[in-house]
Design a protein around this motif. Structure first.
Motif, short mmCIF file in Angstrom:
data_model
loop_
_atom_site.label_atom_id
_atom_site.label_comp_id
_atom_site.label_asym_id
_atom_site.label_seq_id
_atom_site.Cartn_x
_atom_site.Cartn_y
_atom_site.Cartn_z
N GLN A 224 0.82 -1.21 0.00
CA GLN A 224 0.00 0.00 0.00
C GLN A 224 0.86 1.27 0.00
O GLN A 224 0.35 2.37 -0.24
N ARG A 225 2.16 1.13 0.32
CA ARG A 225 3.07 2.26 0.28
C ARG A 225 3.80 2.24 -1.06
O ARG A 225 4.02 1.19 -1.64
N SER A 226 4.22 3.41 -1.52
CA SER A 226 4.90 3.44 -2.81
C SER A 226 5.74 4.70 -2.97
O SER A 226 5.41 5.76 -2.43
N HIS A 227 6.84 4.54 -3.69
CA HIS A 227 7.68 5.65 -4.13
C HIS A 227 7.54 5.74 -5.64
O HIS A 227 7.50 4.71 -6.32
N PRO A 228 7.45 6.94 -6.22
CA PRO A 228 7.17 7.04 -7.65
C PRO A 228 8.19 6.37 -8.55
O PRO A 228 7.85 5.96 -9.67
N LEU A 229 9.44 6.24 -8.11
CA LEU A 229 10.47 5.60 -8.93
C LEU A 229 10.93 4.26 -8.37
O LEU A 229 11.27 3.35 -9.13
N ALA A 230 10.97 4.13 -7.05
CA ALA A 230 11.51 2.92 -6.43
C ALA A 230 10.47 1.86 -6.15
O ALA A 230 10.82 0.73 -5.79
N GLY A 231 9.19 2.18 -6.28
CA GLY A 231 8.15 1.19 -6.04
C GLY A 231 7.83 1.03 -4.56
O GLY A 231 8.00 1.95 -3.76
N SER A 232 7.37 -0.16 -4.19
CA SER A 232 6.90 -0.42 -2.83
C SER A 232 7.97 -1.10 -1.98
O SER A 232 8.80 -1.85 -2.50
N PRO A 233 7.93 -0.89 -0.66
CA PRO A 233 8.79 -1.68 0.23
C PRO A 233 8.35 -3.13 0.25
O PRO A 233 7.21 -3.45 -0.09
N THR A 234 9.24 -4.01 0.64
CA THR A 234 8.95 -5.44 0.68
C THR A 234 9.56 -6.05 1.94
O THR A 234 10.44 -5.47 2.57
N CYS A 235 9.07 -7.24 2.27
CA CYS A 235 9.66 -8.02 3.36
C CYS A 235 9.72 -9.47 2.91
O CYS A 235 8.69 -10.05 2.55
N ASN A 236 10.90 -10.05 2.94
CA ASN A 236 11.10 -11.42 2.47
C ASN A 236 11.87 -12.23 3.50
O ASN A 236 12.91 -11.79 3.98
N VAL A 237 11.34 -13.40 3.84
CA VAL A 237 12.07 -14.35 4.69
C VAL A 237 12.95 -15.19 3.79
O VAL A 237 12.47 -15.94 2.94
N GLY A 238 14.27 -15.04 3.95
CA GLY A 238 15.20 -15.65 3.00
C GLY A 238 15.82 -16.95 3.45
O GLY A 238 16.08 -17.82 2.62
#
Length: 391
Positions: A224-238
């Motif tokens: 639901q959050r976004s930056h016009p060039l960088a896109g959205s934040p993410t969270c990944n369990v690696g």
């Protein structure tokens, strides 16, 4: 093979994998080439790691405008399974159908070769130079830049700049933003007993499964959050590890997660959010904690100055000049405090072929990159012809 192509081939032919991060040989090569232009050249090493050699070359007397060209000299290593997949020797540059193949050919020795060539062209007309041009060939980018660009910037080895170009793989587009990275470890703890009667224990892996689902839900909400060039934040369990054997209830389990942070997100807020997500999961009598935070900063800039706009004009003669975001990270994050004007990430090729077998750069893109850099530097750093005013 043109002089620019030959220079790139020479750079690729000097291995500089990181780890281990020994950049002394390539730094010596770069320093000798830049010194031959008449520039003032320094080779600098942090005391913590003398083999992490970086080069800073300067044309001009230090007067404004100050423009920095930055590229890194280290590459990722060639893994054993990767080496078997290469069609050529990764450290023996090969030109095939208009592409130069080799480890580091695109990341990051193509931008470096283009910058060195543009630098030499400006040095050849030094009498007409207006301002100061600095070329930084930095070590340690592939492992975070702390002993490379960060050390140079914090140690006073780099000047404040009116415009900075950070060489990376943008397809010769202008990138004005990339995400930061927050890494963290989540650990759940339970009570180990014999698996013949597991209900007497507390299973830390089962507890972790609930935490992972909560982190996945958090990832979905971040969309639901976004930056016009960088896109959205993410969270990944690696990664995940826990337990010792199938016939015992595990008393601990850990995961390592990657939280991508968009520009203007506060890292302390991100740390707090991760803690709140983990604390919200009902896993009693098991417990959970999050720690071992590591943060690598984001980058965000504009094209608001005369130099930024001039660079956009230079790019527009060859490529689409509309700004984009850059998905990987870069050393731009370490130069924010040195940039009193705009900063861009720019260079030939794609990050999608970097860090992989059969890495290559299109030679046409390499030449285009150098032409853009040279055109820009000539426009903003040389005296206008008699009777003409610079616009």
């Amino acid at each position: 093979m043109s002089d620019l192509e030959h220079l790139l081939a020479e750079l690729v032919g000097i291995p500089s994998p990181n780890p281990p991060g020994d950049c002394r040989a390539i730094a010596e090569f770069v320093a000798e080439r830049l010194a031959a232009t008449g520039a003032e050249v320094e080779t600098l090493q942090p005391p913590q790691k003398s083999e992490a050699s970086s080069v800073v070359a300067t044309l001009g007397s230090g007067e404004a405008p100050v423009i920095i060209l930055h590229a890194h000299t280290d590459t990722v290593p060639v893994a054993a399974d990767e080496e078997r997949r290469w069609s050529t020797d990764p450290f023996l540059p090969s030109v095939i159908e208009g592409r130069l193949y080799g480890k580091g050919s695109v990341d990051d020795k193509a931008p470096l070769a283009a910058m060195m060539t543009a630098f030499a062209k400006l040095a050849a007309v030094a009498d007409a130079l207006c301002g100061t041009l600095v070329l930084v060939a930095a070590a340690e980018e592939e492992t975070g830049g702390q002993l490379g660009t960060r050390w140079l910037a914090d140690g006073g080895h780099l000047p404040d700049a009116d415009f900075v170009i950070v060489g990376e793989q943008t397809g010769n587009r202008i990138a004005l933003a990339h995400k930061g990275i927050m890494r963290a470890t989540v650990t759940t703890r339970g009570h180990s007993v014999h698996a013949t009667n597991p209900d007497r224990g507390v299973n830390a892996i089962v507890a972790m499964s609930r935490v992972i689902l909560a982190l996945e839900d958090y990832h979905q909400r971040l969309g639901q959050r976004s930056h016009p060039l960088a896109g959205s934040p993410t969270c990944n369990v690696g990664t995940i590890w826990g337990g010792s054997t199938a016939n015992a209830v595990p008393d601990s389990c850990s995961v390592r997660l990657d939280r991508r942070v968009i520009p203007r997100e506060d890292p302390e807020t991100v740390r707090r959010e991760l803690g709140e997500v983990v604390a919200s999961v009902q896993i009693a009598p098991a417990t959970a904690e999050v720690g071992n935070f590591l943060f690598s900063g984001w980058f965000d800039s504009e094209l608001s100055t005369e130099f930024g706009q001039a660079f956009q004009i230079a790019v527009s003669a060859y490529a689409d000049a509309d700004p984009i975001g850059y998905l990987p990270g870069s050393d731009a994050k370490h130069l924010l405090e040195r940039a009193r004007g705009d900063m861009v990430i720019f260079g030939p090729g794609s990050y999608e072929v970097a860090h992989a077998f059969d890495e290559y750069v299109e030679l046409s893109a390499l030449h285009e990159c150098e032409a853009i850099l040279s055109s820009f530097l000539e426009a903003v750093m040389t005296a206008p012809a008699a009777g003409k005013e610079r616009t």
